[in-house]
Design an enzyme around this catalytic site. Structure first.
Site: not given
Length: 163
Positions: A20-21
Site C-alpha cells: 500500500d505504498i
C-alpha cells in the site's frame, strides 16, 4: 525518491512487501530530511522473490498492472507504486487517472504510460518506464532503480556550477 526506493529495497531484503505504498503513507521529517514509510496494515511476509499473492487491495492510482488484472503478484507491486509516485513528482499528475476506480483500471490495462511531450529527461523517463513495466519480471527492483544513472549523484564540480 532515493529514500523511498532504499526503504523498499530494505523491506524486500527482509522479505516484507508493503502492498500500500502511496504518498499518504510517507511521512517527511523536514529537520532531518528523512522519510518514514507508515501503515503496514496490508504488509505481508514472503518467502522469496517468486512468492505470489492474490488478494486485491490498495488504492487504485497505485495498484500494479497484475493486481488490476486479478493475477497473482509478487513484491514487485511495491516498485510499481514507487514508479507512480516518481511520475507524479516529475509531472504533477498520476500516470493513470480517471473519475472512478474503473476508469483508472482501464488506463492501467492499456499498458501505455502517458508521458507528456515535455518529459523531464530521457533517464527519468527510462526509470519510470521500467518501474511501470506491465511485465513484473521486466520491472526494475528498487535496488536496480537506485543503480540507474539518473539516481547516481552528479560530480561535485557539476553541482557547484549549477548552483
Amino acid at each position: 525518491m532515493r529514500q523511498l526506493l532504499s526503504v523498499i529495497s530494505y523491506l524486500h531484503h527482509m522479505k516484507i512487501m508493503h502492498r500500500d505504498i502511496k504518498p499518504e503513507n510517507i511521512i517527511i521529517d523536514s529537520p532531518m530530511n528523512r522519510i518514514t514509510l507508515i501503515d503496514f496494515g496490508f504488509a505481508r511476509m514472503f518467502e522469496n522473490d517468486l512468492s505470489v499473492h492474490k488478494t486485491c487491495m490498495g488504492t487504485a492510482y497505485y495498484m500494479a498492472y497484475e493486481v488490476v488484472r486479478h493475477h497473482r503478484y509478487t513484491c514487485k507491486i511495491d516498485e510499481w507504486a514507487a514508479g507512480v509516485i516518481l511520475f507524479i513528482l516529475l509531472y504533477r499528475y498520476p500516470p493513470f487517472f480517471g473519475d472512478s476506480d474503473d476508469e483508472i483500471y482501464q488506463r492501467v490495462l492499456k499498458k501505455t504510460i502517458p508521458f507528456p511531450d515535455d518529459f523531464r529527461s530521457k533517464q527519468a523517463q527510462h526509470c519510470v518506464t521500467f518501474l511501470l513495466h506491465c511485465n513484473p519480471t521486466m520491472r526494475y527492483t528498487a535496488k536496480q532503480c537506485l543503480m540507474h544513472a539518473w539516481f547516481k549523484p552528479a560530480p561535485a564540480q557539476t553541482i557547484a556550477h549549477v548552483l
